[in-house]
Design an enzyme around this catalytic site. Structure first.
Site, mmCIF file in Angstrom:
data_model
loop_
_atom_site.group_PDB
_atom_site.id
_atom_site.type_symbol
_atom_site.label_atom_id
_atom_site.label_comp_id
_atom_site.label_asym_id
_atom_site.label_seq_id
_atom_site.Cartn_x
_atom_site.Cartn_y
_atom_site.Cartn_z
ATOM 1 N N CYS A 104 0.727 -1.240 -0.152
ATOM 2 C CA CYS A 104 0.111 -0.044 -0.023
ATOM 3 C C CYS A 104 0.655 1.399 -0.042
ATOM 4 O O CYS A 104 1.971 1.290 0.537
ATOM 5 C CB CYS A 104 -0.784 0.052 1.252
ATOM 6 S SG CYS A 104 -2.164 1.280 1.045
ATOM 7 N N CYS B 247 -2.266 4.162 7.217
ATOM 8 C CA CYS B 247 -3.262 4.354 7.936
ATOM 9 C C CYS B 247 -2.896 3.510 9.330
ATOM 10 O O CYS B 247 -2.601 2.438 9.312
ATOM 11 C CB CYS B 247 -4.682 3.872 7.432
ATOM 12 S SG CYS B 247 -5.029 4.522 5.843
ATOM 13 N N CYS C 158 -4.499 0.254 10.264
ATOM 14 C CA CYS C 158 -4.887 -0.734 9.199
ATOM 15 C C CYS C 158 -4.724 -2.367 9.855
ATOM 16 O O CYS C 158 -3.813 -2.520 10.508
ATOM 17 C CB CYS C 158 -3.862 -0.575 8.129
ATOM 18 S SG CYS C 158 -4.364 -1.887 6.775
HETATM 19 C C1 LIG Z 1 -7.679 -3.008 4.357
HETATM 20 S S1 LIG Z 1 -8.460 -1.878 3.518
HETATM 21 C C2 LIG Z 1 -7.929 -2.207 1.744
HETATM 22 C C3 LIG Z 1 -8.338 -1.507 0.770
HETATM 23 C C4 LIG Z 1 -8.052 -0.036 0.747
HETATM 24 N N1 LIG Z 1 -6.386 0.098 0.707
HETATM 25 C C5 LIG Z 1 -8.629 0.885 1.449
HETATM 26 O O1 LIG Z 1 -8.207 1.401 2.375
HETATM 27 O O2 LIG Z 1 -9.772 1.190 1.146
HETATM 28 C C6 LIG Z 1 -10.174 -2.604 3.294
HETATM 29 C C7 LIG Z 1 -11.172 -1.762 4.179
HETATM 30 O O3 LIG Z 1 -10.787 -2.043 5.510
HETATM 31 C C8 LIG Z 1 -10.726 -0.961 6.315
HETATM 32 N N2 LIG Z 1 -9.944 -1.082 7.536
HETATM 33 C C9 LIG Z 1 -8.735 -0.959 7.725
HETATM 34 N N3 LIG Z 1 -8.286 -1.073 9.072
HETATM 35 C C10 LIG Z 1 -9.348 -1.218 9.858
HETATM 36 C C11 LIG Z 1 -9.582 -1.504 11.113
HETATM 37 N N4 LIG Z 1 -8.653 -1.680 11.963
HETATM 38 N N5 LIG Z 1 -10.846 -1.654 11.568
HETATM 39 C C12 LIG Z 1 -12.120 -1.553 10.592
HETATM 40 N N6 LIG Z 1 -11.677 -1.312 9.165
HETATM 41 C C13 LIG Z 1 -10.564 -1.289 8.979
HETATM 42 C C14 LIG Z 1 -10.319 0.193 5.363
HETATM 43 O O4 LIG Z 1 -10.822 1.590 5.817
HETATM 44 C C15 LIG Z 1 -11.091 -0.216 4.213
HETATM 45 O O5 LIG Z 1 -12.252 0.225 4.119
HETATM 46 S S1 SF4 Z 2 -6.244 0.798 5.233
HETATM 47 FE FE1 SF4 Z 2 -4.243 -0.171 5.032
HETATM 48 S S2 SF4 Z 2 -4.304 -0.848 3.075
HETATM 49 FE FE2 SF4 Z 2 -6.165 0.613 3.048
HETATM 50 S S3 SF4 Z 2 -5.200 2.521 2.398
HETATM 51 FE FE3 SF4 Z 2 -4.895 2.343 4.693
HETATM 52 S S4 SF4 Z 2 -2.886 1.422 5.020
HETATM 53 FE FE4 SF4 Z 2 -3.373 1.253 2.982
#
Ligand SMILES: C[S@@+](CC[C@H](N)C(=O)[O-])C[C@H]1O[C@@H](n2cnc3c(N)ncnc32)[C@H](O)[C@@H]1O
Ligand code: SF4
Length: 361
Positions: free
Chosen positions: A78, A82, A85
């Protein structure tokens, strides 16, 4: 002599009659065959559908979970950071496209109706062409009712929509705040580029290329007091998924994790207060930690199901090695919770009332 000539003449007449009767019957027969072909599916079609019905019956008899809706996190890489994440860059592995397609085909045979591509950031690998080819394959060749993507949106270009937009049902973009400073603190940004301007640009492209626009937000300590009503109303998504920030051991908590998300975690009550503040928004779909944890069928970059029941992501063997039916037994998937959280909804753009196409207000 005269008798011989007469006989030869009669013989010739007879031959002529036989050949024209043959011709007429031949062409009638051909026409009948063509008509029958049009009314009845091809032999292979019939065999295929009998096979599918038998597979379905066998699966139901054994009470096997059907992978109706699958989330394929085909990459962990990525460009954002975040802090909360829960699917981090633990490997940089991505399957070769032909292997990924083989797995998708296996899932379709096992009953998949919806595929969601996620990550990591799905538009990063091969500048979105790898993702685009899988989207095309799933819609055009596998004829899946629903093909969707969840992305941070930062790598999406208009040329992608031009090439692949027609194969995509839903695009979900993640946005946790409408305040640029908060996005910077969360890590939902690349450098100083505006996440929010980009979000509104993508909303317009969804409009132009007829892709349903969805929004995902993670509620955490940094955005808990925000009122997003005005922006959400303006963006007018088909669905606004609101997640309570979730901890997953080995991903964003505990040993060997690449993130420490404890400082982002909020209580049930705080989450409820946020939901109450946004109760006027009809498309809001809340997902508490309890609803979220086991209600997704998640495939990682090796096409292994990830079981979250123990609060971490325990992988099965790959569906490419042992097949879907065996691997899914180790997915920890809670089908009842999937239905309870509204996991089955109108997910094909062909069925949607085109109201969502109305301009950004
Ligand atoms: C892991 S991300 C991957 C896709 C993309 N990078 C994104 O951020 O949309 C998939 C979804 O999981 C959410 N997400 C990530 N970490 C999370 C957490 N700790 N608790 C709940 N949702 C989470 C993100 O905001 C996103 O909507
Ligand atoms: S939630 Fe994780 S995978 Fe999605 S944009 Fe943020 S850092 Fe990247």
């Amino acid at each position: 002599m005269l008798l011989i000539t007469h006989l030869a003449f009669v013989k010739m007449l007879l031959k002529l009659c036989i050949s024209s009767v043959h011709g007429i019957f031949g062409s009638i027969l051909k026409k009948v065959c063509l008509w029958v072909d049009k009314q009845v599916p091809s032999r292979t079609g019939v065999i295929e559908s009998v096979k599918n019905e038998r597979n379905h019956a066998e699966r139901t008899a054994k009470d096997v979970t059907t992978p109706t809706s699958v989330n394929y996190h085909f990459t962990r890489k990525c460009n954002y950071k975040c802090g909360f994440c829960f699917h981090t860059a633990k490997t940089s592995f991505v399957l070769p496209i032909e292997e990924a397609k083989r797995g998708l085909h296996l899932l379709k045979e096992a009953g998949m109706e919806k595929i969601n591509f996620s990550g990591g950031e799905p538009f990063l690998h091969e500048r979105g062409d790898f993702l685009g080819e899988m989207v095309r394959y799933c819609k055009e060749e596998l004829q899946l009712p629903s093909v969707s993507i969840v992305s941070n949106g930062s790598m999406i270009k208009e040329r992608w929509f031009k090439k692949y937009g027609k194969y995509l049902d839903i695009l979900a973009i993640s946005c946790d705040s409408f305040d640029e400073d908060t996005n910077q603190v969360i890590g939902r940004a690349q450098g100083q580029k505006s996440h929010i301007d980009n979000l509104f640009r993508i909303r317009e492209w969804c409009q132009d290329y007829k892709v349903a626009f969805k929004l995902n937000s993670v509620i955490n300590t940094f955005n808990i007091d925000e009122d997003m009503t005005e922006n959400i109303t303006q963006l007018n998504p088909v669905r606004w998924k609101v997640f309570q920030c979730l901890l997953i051991d080995g991903e964003n908590a505990g040993e060997n994790s690449l993130r420490e998300a404890e400082r982002f975690v909020i209580s049930e009550q705080q989450f409820q207060d946020f939901l109450n503040r946004h109760s006027s928004i009809k498309c809001l779909v809340p997902e508490s930690n309890e609803k979220m944890r086991d209600s997704y069928l998640i495939l990682d970059e090796y096409m292994r199901f990830l079981d979250c029941r123990e609060g971490r992501k325990d992988p099965s063997k790959s569906i490419l090695d042992i097949g879907v039916e065996e691997a899914i037994q180790f997915s920890g998937f809670d089908e009842k919770m999937f239905l309870k959280r509204g996991g089955k909804y109108m997910w094909s753009k062909a069925d949607m009332n085109l109201e969502w196409i109305s301009r950004v207000r």
